[in-house]
Design a protein around this motif. Structure first.
Motif, PDB file in Angstrom:
ATOM      1  N   LEU A  53      44.385  12.305  44.423  1.00 30.28           N
ATOM      2  CA  LEU A  53      45.202  12.708  45.573  1.00 30.28           C
ATOM      3  C   LEU A  53      46.672  12.863  45.159  1.00 30.28           C
ATOM      4  O   LEU A  53      47.333  13.833  45.539  1.00 30.28           O
ATOM      5  CB  LEU A  53      45.075  11.664  46.695  1.00 30.28           C
ATOM      6  CG  LEU A  53      45.883  11.917  47.967  1.00 30.28           C
ATOM      7  CD1 LEU A  53      45.434  13.204  48.656  1.00 30.28           C
ATOM      8  CD2 LEU A  53      45.771  10.741  48.936  1.00 30.28           C
ATOM      9  N   GLY A  54      47.159  11.901  44.375  1.00 29.47           N
ATOM     10  CA  GLY A  54      48.553  11.949  43.914  1.00 29.47           C
ATOM     11  C   GLY A  54      48.822  13.197  43.088  1.00 29.47           C
ATOM     12  O   GLY A  54      49.840  13.874  43.281  1.00 29.47           O
ATOM     13  N   LEU A  55      47.903  13.526  42.183  1.00 24.95           N
ATOM     14  CA  LEU A  55      48.097  14.705  41.325  1.00 24.95           C
ATOM     15  C   LEU A  55      48.034  15.999  42.151  1.00 24.95           C
ATOM     16  O   LEU A  55      48.799  16.938  41.900  1.00 24.95           O
ATOM     17  CB  LEU A  55      47.038  14.732  40.209  1.00 24.95           C
ATOM     18  CG  LEU A  55      47.173  13.620  39.153  1.00 24.95           C
ATOM     19  CD1 LEU A  55      46.034  13.698  38.143  1.00 24.95           C
ATOM     20  CD2 LEU A  55      48.519  13.705  38.434  1.00 24.95           C
ATOM     21  N   TRP A  56      47.127  16.029  43.128  1.00 25.21           N
ATOM     22  CA  TRP A  56      47.038  17.205  44.007  1.00 25.21           C
ATOM     23  C   TRP A  56      48.360  17.403  44.759  1.00 25.21           C
ATOM     24  O   TRP A  56      48.902  18.502  44.834  1.00 25.21           O
ATOM     25  CB  TRP A  56      45.872  17.048  44.988  1.00 25.21           C
ATOM     26  CG  TRP A  56      45.924  18.030  46.127  1.00 25.21           C
ATOM     27  CD1 TRP A  56      46.297  17.784  47.413  1.00 25.21           C
ATOM     28  CD2 TRP A  56      45.641  19.441  46.078  1.00 25.21           C
ATOM     29  NE1 TRP A  56      46.249  18.917  48.158  1.00 25.21           N
ATOM     30  CE2 TRP A  56      45.853  19.965  47.364  1.00 25.21           C
ATOM     31  CE3 TRP A  56      45.228  20.299  45.048  1.00 25.21           C
ATOM     32  CZ2 TRP A  56      45.664  21.307  47.672  1.00 25.21           C
ATOM     33  CZ3 TRP A  56      45.044  21.657  45.347  1.00 25.21           C
ATOM     34  CH2 TRP A  56      45.250  22.151  46.643  1.00 25.21           C
ATOM     35  N   LEU A  57      48.897  16.293  45.301  1.00 21.72           N
ATOM     36  CA  LEU A  57      50.148  16.388  46.060  1.00 21.72           C
ATOM     37  C   LEU A  57      51.319  16.775  45.150  1.00 21.72           C
ATOM     38  O   LEU A  57      52.235  17.481  45.589  1.00 21.72           O
ATOM     39  CB  LEU A  57      50.429  15.072  46.786  1.00 21.72           C
ATOM     40  CG  LEU A  57      49.464  14.728  47.924  1.00 21.72           C
ATOM     41  CD1 LEU A  57      49.767  13.366  48.521  1.00 21.72           C
ATOM     42  CD2 LEU A  57      49.498  15.797  49.015  1.00 21.72           C
ATOM     43  N   SER A  64      52.863  22.732  53.373  1.00 21.92           N
ATOM     44  CA  SER A  64      52.938  21.264  53.395  1.00 21.92           C
ATOM     45  C   SER A  64      51.965  20.680  54.420  1.00 21.92           C
ATOM     46  O   SER A  64      51.251  19.712  54.132  1.00 21.92           O
ATOM     47  CB  SER A  64      54.373  20.834  53.728  1.00 21.92           C
ATOM     48  OG  SER A  64      54.427  19.455  53.935  1.00 21.92           O
ATOM     49  N   ALA A  65      51.949  21.288  55.620  1.00 22.64           N
ATOM     50  CA  ALA A  65      51.069  20.777  56.688  1.00 22.64           C
ATOM     51  C   ALA A  65      49.601  20.861  56.271  1.00 22.64           C
ATOM     52  O   ALA A  65      48.849  19.884  56.418  1.00 22.64           O
ATOM     53  CB  ALA A  65      51.293  21.578  57.975  1.00 22.64           C
ATOM     54  N   LEU A  66      49.219  22.009  55.721  1.00 19.89           N
ATOM     55  CA  LEU A  66      47.803  22.224  55.403  1.00 19.89           C
ATOM     56  C   LEU A  66      47.376  21.540  54.103  1.00 19.89           C
ATOM     57  O   LEU A  66      46.380  20.823  54.066  1.00 19.89           O
ATOM     58  CB  LEU A  66      47.502  23.733  55.329  1.00 19.89           C
ATOM     59  CG  LEU A  66      47.613  24.486  56.661  1.00 19.89           C
ATOM     60  CD1 LEU A  66      47.471  25.981  56.442  1.00 19.89           C
ATOM     61  CD2 LEU A  66      46.559  23.990  57.650  1.00 19.89           C
ATOM     62  N   ALA A  67      48.159  21.764  53.026  1.00 20.07           N
ATOM     63  CA  ALA A  67      47.754  21.235  51.721  1.00 20.07           C
ATOM     64  C   ALA A  67      48.137  19.767  51.544  1.00 20.07           C
ATOM     65  O   ALA A  67      47.506  19.046  50.770  1.00 20.07           O
ATOM     66  CB  ALA A  67      48.380  22.076  50.604  1.00 20.07           C
ATOM     67  N   GLY A  68      49.171  19.325  52.264  1.00 20.04           N
ATOM     68  CA  GLY A  68      49.583  17.917  52.179  1.00 20.04           C
ATOM     69  C   GLY A  68      48.846  17.064  53.196  1.00 20.04           C
ATOM     70  O   GLY A  68      48.033  16.201  52.843  1.00 20.04           O
ATOM     71  N   GLY A  69      49.112  17.340  54.497  1.00 22.70           N
ATOM     72  CA  GLY A  69      48.436  16.583  55.558  1.00 22.70           C
ATOM     73  C   GLY A  69      46.935  16.776  55.499  1.00 22.70           C
ATOM     74  O   GLY A  69      46.161  15.833  55.699  1.00 22.70           O
ATOM     75  N   GLY A  70      46.524  18.005  55.187  1.00 23.90           N
ATOM     76  CA  GLY A  70      45.088  18.304  55.101  1.00 23.90           C
ATOM     77  C   GLY A  70      44.406  17.500  54.010  1.00 23.90           C
ATOM     78  O   GLY A  70      43.278  17.021  54.185  1.00 23.90           O
ATOM     79  N   ALA A  71      45.096  17.336  52.882  1.00 27.74           N
ATOM     80  CA  ALA A  71      44.513  16.566  51.762  1.00 27.74           C
ATOM     81  C   ALA A  71      44.267  15.108  52.173  1.00 27.74           C
ATOM     82  O   ALA A  71      43.232  14.518  51.835  1.00 27.74           O
ATOM     83  CB  ALA A  71      45.438  16.621  50.553  1.00 27.74           C
ATOM     84  N   LEU A  72      45.211  14.546  52.922  1.00 25.85           N
ATOM     85  CA  LEU A  72      45.040  13.156  53.391  1.00 25.85           C
ATOM     86  C   LEU A  72      43.850  13.058  54.351  1.00 25.85           C
ATOM     87  O   LEU A  72      43.077  12.090  54.306  1.00 25.85           O
ATOM     88  CB  LEU A  72      46.319  12.674  54.078  1.00 25.85           C
ATOM     89  CG  LEU A  72      47.278  11.820  53.241  1.00 25.85           C
ATOM     90  CD1 LEU A  72      47.785  12.603  52.036  1.00 25.85           C
ATOM     91  CD2 LEU A  72      48.448  11.334  54.065  1.00 25.85           C
ATOM     92  N   LEU A  73      43.708  14.077  55.207  1.00 22.77           N
ATOM     93  CA  LEU A  73      42.578  14.061  56.155  1.00 22.77           C
ATOM     94  C   LEU A  73      41.244  14.200  55.424  1.00 22.77           C
ATOM     95  O   LEU A  73      40.272  13.510  55.754  1.00 22.77           O
ATOM     96  CB  LEU A  73      42.741  15.185  57.178  1.00 22.77           C
ATOM     97  CG  LEU A  73      43.825  14.968  58.246  1.00 22.77           C
ATOM     98  CD1 LEU A  73      43.968  16.191  59.138  1.00 22.77           C
ATOM     99  CD2 LEU A  73      43.503  13.745  59.109  1.00 22.77           C
ATOM    100  N   VAL A  74      41.206  15.084  54.423  1.00 23.98           N
ATOM    101  CA  VAL A  74      39.972  15.248  53.637  1.00 23.98           C
ATOM    102  C   VAL A  74      39.615  13.931  52.953  1.00 23.98           C
ATOM    103  O   VAL A  74      38.458  13.487  52.958  1.00 23.98           O
ATOM    104  CB  VAL A  74      40.142  16.382  52.589  1.00 23.98           C
ATOM    105  CG1 VAL A  74      39.005  16.367  51.574  1.00 23.98           C
ATOM    106  CG2 VAL A  74      40.210  17.739  53.287  1.00 23.98           C
ATOM    107  N   MET A  75      40.629  13.295  52.390  1.00 28.16           N
ATOM    108  CA  MET A  75      40.427  12.007  51.706  1.00 28.16           C
ATOM    109  C   MET A  75      39.931  10.944  52.694  1.00 28.16           C
ATOM    110  O   MET A  75      39.082  10.123  52.357  1.00 28.16           O
ATOM    111  CB  MET A  75      41.772  11.585  51.119  1.00 28.16           C
ATOM    112  CG  MET A  75      41.718  10.380  50.257  1.00 28.16           C
ATOM    113  SD  MET A  75      41.338  10.836  48.586  1.00 28.16           S
ATOM    114  CE  MET A  75      41.671   9.276  47.803  1.00 28.16           C
TER     115      MET A  75
END
Lengths: 210, 107
Positions: A166-170, A189-200
């Protein structure tokens, strides 16, 4: 049972197994901070707040920055997520002491110190005469960089490869999103950042259930 | 070990619940006496009695810090305690499996 009395040991195997399972479930519900819950809350807050900023700057030519209403919404959403996190972690951590408490405090201080440094640097960049567009890119991408670095570093503390991922993706999102420009960077930021946290969070919840 | 091969120090409802609750915390963490009491719904006297037995066996440690209103008693599982609970759980599972499987030669 009388106060202070020794308990009976006539517990059969099924009873022992049931007590073990029931106590384990109850203790986990009461004492364990479930990371997917926090990731879901922060992911949703991130997505909504940066999404609102993007809606407020969409179509600006030239870029003027977010509207006061959008900034107020961002502040309220982040504050609501912070209040939830404090209550949720506080409930689970009530009466708990030791290493994990220390780890949480260090992480919290890292985030707070990081955000103070980010905003100070933003003021310095503004003072040096940076354009609105540069400040827009910085305002969206710099917080991702901070979150990415702390998450990647915390992977070493918790020995968790998924956190490193997750850290490397961000980090990649922070580095690449700026090229989208001061308007689209907020949507990225909203989609690739917040979205990544939601996927995780969803992946973590499924993993916990299986 | 008891007749069933189960550790008699752990094999009692209250002590088993104490051990399992403390084992939920990661190594290096402790739990306050009052929170443990709340979670297990035990009276203070009862909890003290069982903690003493577990402490005598080397399975838990209790540490008192502060004084007066800031006094805090914290309880944690020792490494031996964690290992003993893992052994207890393994033996219990084995015994349950053995009880569930049909006897040789039975129809």
């Amino acid at each position: 049972m009388k106060d202070g009395a020794d308990e009976e040991t006539g517990m059969d195997l099924q009873q022992a197994s049931a007590i073990l399972q029931e106590t384990r479930d109850r203790a986990r519900r009461a004492l364990v901070v479930r990371r997917p819950v926090l990731l879901a809350v922060w992911g949703a807050a991130w997505m909504v707040s940066d999404g609102v900023i993007w809606l407020s700057v969409r179509g600006q030519r030239p870029y003027n920055g977010p509207t006061p209403a959008a900034l107020l919404t961002l502040t309220m959403v982040i504050a609501a997520a912070a209040v939830f996190a404090v209550i949720y972690v506080g409930r689970a951590g009530s009466g708990v002491g030791g290493l994990s408490v220390l780890q949480r405090r260090i992480l919290l201080l890292s985030y707070l110190g990081g955000y103070v440094a980010l905003f100070t640097l933003e003021a310095a960049i503004d003072h040096a005469g940076a354009s609105r567009a540069v400040l827009g890119v910085y305002g969206a991408a710099a917080p991702i960089l901070l979150v990415a670095l702390i998450i990647a570093a915390s992977a070493a503390v918790f020995l968790d490869w998924s956190l490193l991922g997750l850290g490397l993706w961000l980090l990649a999102v922070a580095a690449g999103s700026g090229f989208a420009g001061p308007v689209t960077v907020w949507a990225v930021s909203a989609l690739a950042g917040g979205g990544a946290l939601l996927v995780m969070a969803v992946t973590g919840l499924r993993w916990n259930r299986s | 070990m008891s007749i069933d091969g189960l550790d008699p120090v752990i094999h009692g409802p209250a002590r088993l619940r104490i051990m399992v609750t403390l084992a939920t915390l990661p190594e290096g963490d402790d739990l306050s006496f009052s929170r443990l009491q709340d979670l297990l719904s035990l009276t203070p006297g009862n909890l003290i009695t069982h903690l003493r037995k577990l402490e005598d066996a080397g399975y838990v440690t209790t540490v008192k810090t502060g004084a007066g209103v800031t006094a805090r008693t914290s309880v944690s599982l020792t490494r031996d305690g964690r290992a003993a609970l893992a052994r207890y759980t393994a033996v219990l599972r084995k015994l349950l499996d053995a009880a569930a499987s049909p006897l040789p030669g039975s129809p």
